[in-house]
Design a protein around this motif. Structure first.
Motif, PDB file in Angstrom:
ATOM      1  N   ILE A  67      -4.141   8.032  -6.967  1.00 48.44           N
ATOM      2  CA  ILE A  67      -4.258   6.845  -5.986  1.00 48.44           C
ATOM      3  C   ILE A  67      -2.786   6.429  -5.546  1.00 48.44           C
ATOM      4  CG2 ILE A  67      -4.993   4.295  -6.030  1.00 48.44           C
ATOM      5  CD1 ILE A  67      -7.358   5.813  -5.786  1.00 48.44           C
ATOM      6  N   VAL A  68      -2.779   6.168  -4.291  1.00 49.00           N
ATOM      7  CA  VAL A  68      -1.606   5.639  -3.829  1.00 49.00           C
ATOM      8  C   VAL A  68      -1.797   4.137  -3.542  1.00 49.00           C
ATOM      9  CG1 VAL A  68       0.182   5.933  -2.153  1.00 49.00           C
ATOM     10  CG2 VAL A  68      -0.878   8.034  -3.078  1.00 49.00           C
ATOM     11  N   ASP A  69      -1.070   3.118  -3.770  1.00 45.55           N
ATOM     12  CA  ASP A  69      -1.730   1.763  -3.743  1.00 45.55           C
ATOM     13  C   ASP A  69      -0.379   0.944  -3.454  1.00 45.55           C
ATOM     14  OD1 ASP A  69      -3.115  -0.528  -3.600  1.00 45.55           O
ATOM     15  OD2 ASP A  69      -3.633  -0.601  -5.546  1.00 45.55           O
ATOM     16  N   ASN A  70      -0.437   0.574  -2.154  1.00 44.36           N
ATOM     17  CA  ASN A  70       0.892  -0.290  -1.670  1.00 44.36           C
ATOM     18  C   ASN A  70       2.049   0.386  -1.949  1.00 44.36           C
ATOM     19  OD1 ASN A  70      -0.846  -1.910   0.058  1.00 44.36           O
ATOM     20  ND2 ASN A  70      -1.484  -3.279  -1.853  1.00 44.36           N
ATOM     21  N   ILE A  94      -8.320   4.646   2.000  1.00 43.91           N
ATOM     22  CA  ILE A  94      -9.375   3.706   1.175  1.00 43.91           C
ATOM     23  C   ILE A  94      -9.192   2.355   1.798  1.00 43.91           C
ATOM     24  CG2 ILE A  94     -10.362   2.938  -0.938  1.00 43.91           C
ATOM     25  CD1 ILE A  94      -9.239   5.247  -2.196  1.00 43.91           C
ATOM     26  N   GLU A  95      -7.815   1.759   2.060  1.00 44.17           N
ATOM     27  CA  GLU A  95      -7.540   0.530   2.654  1.00 44.17           C
ATOM     28  C   GLU A  95      -6.623   0.332   3.458  1.00 44.17           C
ATOM     29  OE1 GLU A  95      -6.146  -3.495   0.143  1.00 44.17           O
ATOM     30  OE2 GLU A  95      -8.017  -2.439  -0.737  1.00 44.17           O
ATOM     31  N   VAL A 137       0.082  -2.613   4.353  1.00 43.36           N
ATOM     32  CA  VAL A 137      -1.003  -2.599   3.217  1.00 43.36           C
ATOM     33  C   VAL A 137      -1.811  -1.199   3.425  1.00 43.36           C
ATOM     34  CG1 VAL A 137      -3.359  -3.488   2.830  1.00 43.36           C
ATOM     35  CG2 VAL A 137      -1.606  -5.170   3.500  1.00 43.36           C
ATOM     36  N   TYR A 138      -1.840  -0.340   2.296  1.00 44.09           N
ATOM     37  CA  TYR A 138      -2.405   0.802   2.177  1.00 44.09           C
ATOM     38  C   TYR A 138      -2.706   1.126   0.852  1.00 44.09           C
ATOM     39  CZ  TYR A 138      -3.308   5.678   2.989  1.00 44.09           C
ATOM     40  OH  TYR A 138      -3.894   6.973   3.006  1.00 44.09           O
ATOM     41  N   LYS A 139      -4.108   1.520   0.873  1.00 46.51           N
ATOM     42  CA  LYS A 139      -4.573   2.203  -0.443  1.00 46.51           C
ATOM     43  C   LYS A 139      -5.122   3.705  -0.083  1.00 46.51           C
ATOM     44  CE  LYS A 139      -7.366   1.607  -4.574  1.00 46.51           C
ATOM     45  NZ  LYS A 139      -8.346   0.723  -5.146  1.00 46.51           N
ATOM     46  N   LEU A 141      -6.208   7.800  -1.425  1.00 49.78           N
ATOM     47  CA  LEU A 141      -6.409   8.799  -2.505  1.00 49.78           C
ATOM     48  C   LEU A 141      -5.661  10.128  -2.056  1.00 49.78           C
ATOM     49  CD1 LEU A 141      -7.908   9.485  -5.124  1.00 49.78           C
ATOM     50  CD2 LEU A 141      -9.934  10.322  -3.692  1.00 49.78           C
TER      51      LEU A 141
END
Length: 184
Positions: A67-70, A94-95, A137-139, A141
């Protein structure tokens, strides 16, 4: 649905939605033919059970998920450095919103906007980079073939995986429509 367009050669960091005025949009077919990048639509809310993603993972052997989250500024600078990987890399938004820039067969940048549900398969050997949009803002996979996430920065053209990618690109391996995923 994903959008892609040719962009000017230089894009300054930090991020900006940069393109030629007016933008020269690229179809998914043109994107595939000119870079080998494939696009798939996946459910961002239940990607773990999405048949398209499951079948791609099974067929291609990419099963290491991260997961790559912010990402922070340091991570963003690293991901914005032009590089390639030896094996295909799956990237699912994803986001939020992000941009993957990929080099086409003539070494021009194509910017690909990814929104939730957009899955790109970036071929091994294809130079690319990534940045989030101005909302920061970024999430996503990242799905890799190997647990070792090794990036080869620009000027790694002597590596065999890069040479193989270029042979495929210039010999028409990506000219045929991609094989459809069977959703039984």
């Amino acid at each position: 649905m994903v959008r892609a367009w040719y962009m000017d050669d230089e894009v300054a960091f930090p991020r900006k939605e940069h393109h030629r005025i007016p933008p020269q949009f690229v179809t998914l077919e043109e994107l595939h033919k000119s870079s080998g990048v494939e696009y798939f639509q996946v459910s961002p809310d239940c990607y773990e059970i999405d048949n398209t993603l499951k079948q791609l993972i099974e067929e291609r052997g990419n099963n290491i998920q991260q997961i790559v989250d912010n990402p922070n500024e340091e991570e963003l600078k690293k991901h914005f450095t032009e590089h390639f990987h030896a094996d295909d890399e799956f990237r699912l938004a994803i986001e939020g919103c992000g941009y993957f820039d990929v080099r086409d067969k003539f070494d021009e940048w194509i910017r690909i906007e990814v929104l939730p549900g957009d899955l790109l398969v970036i071929p091994g050997g294809c130079y690319h980079r990534f940045i989030v949009d101005s909302q920061n803002v970024y999430k996503g996979l990242r799905i890799l073939k190997d647990a070792i996430y090794q990036a080869h920065n620009r000027s790694s053209d002597e590596l065999e995986c890069r040479k193989e990618y270029l042979r495929k690109l210039f010999n028409g391996a990506y000219d045929e429509p991609k094989e459809e995923i069977n959703l039984i």
